[in-house]
Write a protein that holds these residues in place. Structure first.
Motif, short mmCIF file in Angstrom:
data_model
loop_
_atom_site.label_atom_id
_atom_site.label_comp_id
_atom_site.label_asym_id
_atom_site.label_seq_id
_atom_site.Cartn_x
_atom_site.Cartn_y
_atom_site.Cartn_z
N GLY A 146 0.82 -1.21 0.00
CA GLY A 146 0.00 0.00 0.00
C GLY A 146 0.85 1.25 0.00
O GLY A 146 0.58 2.21 -0.75
N LEU A 147 1.89 1.26 0.82
CA LEU A 147 2.79 2.42 0.87
C LEU A 147 3.52 2.59 -0.45
O LEU A 147 3.68 3.71 -0.95
CB LEU A 147 3.78 2.25 2.01
CG LEU A 147 4.72 3.42 2.29
CD1 LEU A 147 3.93 4.69 2.61
CD2 LEU A 147 5.68 3.09 3.43
N ALA A 148 3.98 1.48 -1.04
CA ALA A 148 4.68 1.55 -2.32
C ALA A 148 3.77 2.06 -3.43
O ALA A 148 4.22 2.75 -4.35
CB ALA A 148 5.23 0.17 -2.69
N LEU A 149 2.48 1.74 -3.36
CA LEU A 149 1.52 2.22 -4.35
C LEU A 149 1.40 3.75 -4.28
O LEU A 149 1.37 4.42 -5.31
CB LEU A 149 0.16 1.57 -4.12
CG LEU A 149 -0.89 1.74 -5.22
CD1 LEU A 149 -0.46 1.02 -6.49
CD2 LEU A 149 -2.24 1.20 -4.74
N ALA A 150 1.33 4.28 -3.07
CA ALA A 150 1.25 5.73 -2.91
C ALA A 150 2.52 6.41 -3.41
O ALA A 150 2.46 7.45 -4.08
CB ALA A 150 1.01 6.09 -1.44
N VAL A 162 5.23 10.36 -0.28
CA VAL A 162 5.57 9.48 0.83
C VAL A 162 4.58 9.76 1.95
O VAL A 162 4.60 10.82 2.56
CB VAL A 162 7.01 9.72 1.32
CG1 VAL A 162 7.33 8.81 2.49
CG2 VAL A 162 8.00 9.50 0.18
N ASN A 163 3.71 8.80 2.21
CA ASN A 163 2.62 8.99 3.16
C ASN A 163 3.05 8.58 4.57
O ASN A 163 3.00 7.41 4.93
CB ASN A 163 1.39 8.20 2.72
CG ASN A 163 0.21 8.41 3.64
OD1 ASN A 163 0.19 9.35 4.44
ND2 ASN A 163 -0.78 7.54 3.55
N PHE A 164 3.45 9.56 5.38
CA PHE A 164 3.86 9.26 6.74
C PHE A 164 2.66 8.92 7.64
O PHE A 164 2.86 8.53 8.79
CB PHE A 164 4.63 10.45 7.34
CG PHE A 164 6.03 10.56 6.82
CD1 PHE A 164 7.05 9.78 7.34
CD2 PHE A 164 6.34 11.45 5.80
CE1 PHE A 164 8.33 9.87 6.85
CE2 PHE A 164 7.63 11.55 5.31
CZ PHE A 164 8.64 10.75 5.84
N ALA A 165 1.45 9.09 7.15
CA ALA A 165 0.26 8.74 7.91
C ALA A 165 -0.23 7.33 7.56
O ALA A 165 -1.32 6.93 7.98
CB ALA A 165 -0.86 9.75 7.66
N HIS A 166 0.55 6.58 6.80
CA HIS A 166 0.12 5.25 6.35
C HIS A 166 -0.22 4.35 7.54
O HIS A 166 -1.21 3.61 7.50
CB HIS A 166 1.22 4.62 5.50
CG HIS A 166 0.79 3.41 4.74
ND1 HIS A 166 -0.11 3.44 3.69
CD2 HIS A 166 1.13 2.09 4.90
CE1 HIS A 166 -0.29 2.23 3.22
NE2 HIS A 166 0.44 1.39 3.94
N VAL A 171 -12.24 7.01 3.04
CA VAL A 171 -11.51 7.99 3.87
C VAL A 171 -10.24 8.44 3.16
O VAL A 171 -9.90 9.63 3.14
CB VAL A 171 -11.16 7.38 5.25
CG1 VAL A 171 -10.26 8.32 6.04
CG2 VAL A 171 -12.44 7.10 6.03
N GLY A 172 -9.54 7.48 2.55
CA GLY A 172 -8.32 7.82 1.82
C GLY A 172 -8.60 8.70 0.61
O GLY A 172 -7.87 9.66 0.35
N ALA A 173 -9.68 8.38 -0.12
CA ALA A 173 -10.04 9.19 -1.29
C ALA A 173 -10.40 10.61 -0.86
O ALA A 173 -10.02 11.59 -1.51
CB ALA A 173 -11.21 8.54 -2.02
N VAL A 182 -6.82 3.10 -2.61
CA VAL A 182 -6.44 1.68 -2.52
C VAL A 182 -5.29 1.50 -1.54
O VAL A 182 -5.26 0.54 -0.75
CB VAL A 182 -6.05 1.15 -3.91
CG1 VAL A 182 -5.42 -0.25 -3.80
CG2 VAL A 182 -7.27 1.10 -4.82
N SER A 183 -4.33 2.43 -1.56
CA SER A 183 -3.21 2.37 -0.62
C SER A 183 -3.70 2.39 0.82
O SER A 183 -3.28 1.56 1.64
CB SER A 183 -2.28 3.57 -0.87
OG SER A 183 -1.30 3.68 0.16
#
Length: 286
Positions: free
Chosen positions: A24-28, A35-39, A75-77, A195-196
């Motif tokens: 999921g993180l790699a997809l973002a 780089v999503n630090f909130a993942h 929520v992500g969208a 999706v991430s």
């Protein structure tokens, strides 16, 4: 020999969760370019939703998995639409500060609303196990690994066998070129980020069954996901698989054979990051 094989088996089972979180993180990173630090906090949301479904509705956490995935995708969208999209062309420091602040916000909201105590779920299969010769596999671990494999397979099928997946890969390679040939880049970014977050939430459901739910549970898995994508190469979804296996096996071996291994295992992925960066530096210099 049995202890060694059992250790390898435990490491492989653990690598499934790591691969799910890291994918999921790699997809973002690979598609959206952020780089999503909130993942880890999206993983935490999934864990708490699974716990709530079990505690208040009596629903098995695994049965709530599709609902959790769809809800956190939404929520992500929404997060992408409200905040992420506005910093995609900004300096990387701005992107990092935004996602880091978002992670702090979500974590503290969870602390305020739910407190700092850990929450656990009880399932009929929690104490079950499967014996293969002298080896033993915990029921929840086997289920979690199987689900992780299925979901990762679905992710790769989507990326390499569907129109949306081809659009994602095109956007990841060249955003401007993708726009010129008519690909709706903003919509692709929204779906990829959703999706991430959904994958992180699914991993959170599995973590709630294997461990617990708490406001800080996502931090440990997020750090390990960062280690994995650094080893694999930023945005390299294929490399995430072998990097996850390496991390899972390394942790299991250290915990089993190194005195005080429980503490040392926390440093394994930092050493892996350092070694990977050193090797890449030498390759570039050459």
């Amino acid at each position: 020999m049995d202890l060694f094989l059992q250790t390898l088996l435990n490491g492989m089972l653990q690598s499934g969760i790591y691969a799910l979180v890291a994918s999921g993180l790699a997809l973002a990173v690979g598609v959206v370019g952020i780089v999503n630090f909130a993942h880890g906090e999206f993983l935490m949301i999934g864990a708490f939703m699974a716990w709530a479904a079990s505690a208040f509705l009596g629903i098995d956490p695994l049965l709530s998995l599709p609902i959790v995935a769809v809800a956190v995708f939404g929520v992500g969208a929404l997060t992408y639409r409200v905040s992420i999209r506005h910093v995609l062309l900004a300096p990387e420091l701005n992107q990092m500060l935004l996602t880091f602040g978002l992670g702090i916000l979500l974590q503290n909201l969870a602390l305020m609303l739910l407190g700092g105590n850990t929450r656990t779920v009880t399932t009929p299969y929690q104490a079950s196990s499967l014996n293969i010769g002298e080896l033993s596999i915990g029921g929840p671990k086997a289920i979690a690994f199987g689900l992780a494999v299925v979901l990762l397979g679905a992710l790769y099928f989507m990326l390499y066998r569907t129109v949306l997946g081809r659009q994602m890969r095109a956007v990841a390679q060249n955003r401007r070129g993708a726009q010129l040939i008519g690909i709706p880049v903003d919509r692709v970014y929204l779906i990829a980020f959703g999706v991430s977050c959904g994958l992180a939430a699914v991993a959170g459901v599995l973590v709630s069954v294997l461990l617990f739910a708490s406001p800080t549970v996502g931090l440990v898995f997020a750090l390990k996901a960062f280690a994995i994508i650094v080893m694999a190469g930023l945005g390299n979804l294929t490399g995430v698989l072998w990097a996850s296996v390496i991390l899972g096996l390394s942790e299991a071996l250290v915990q089993t054979y190194v005195p005080g291994g429980g503490g040392w295992s926390d440093a394994v992925f930092f050493l892996m990051i350092f070694g990977t960066l050193v090797i890449r530096s030498f390759r570039k210099a050459a």
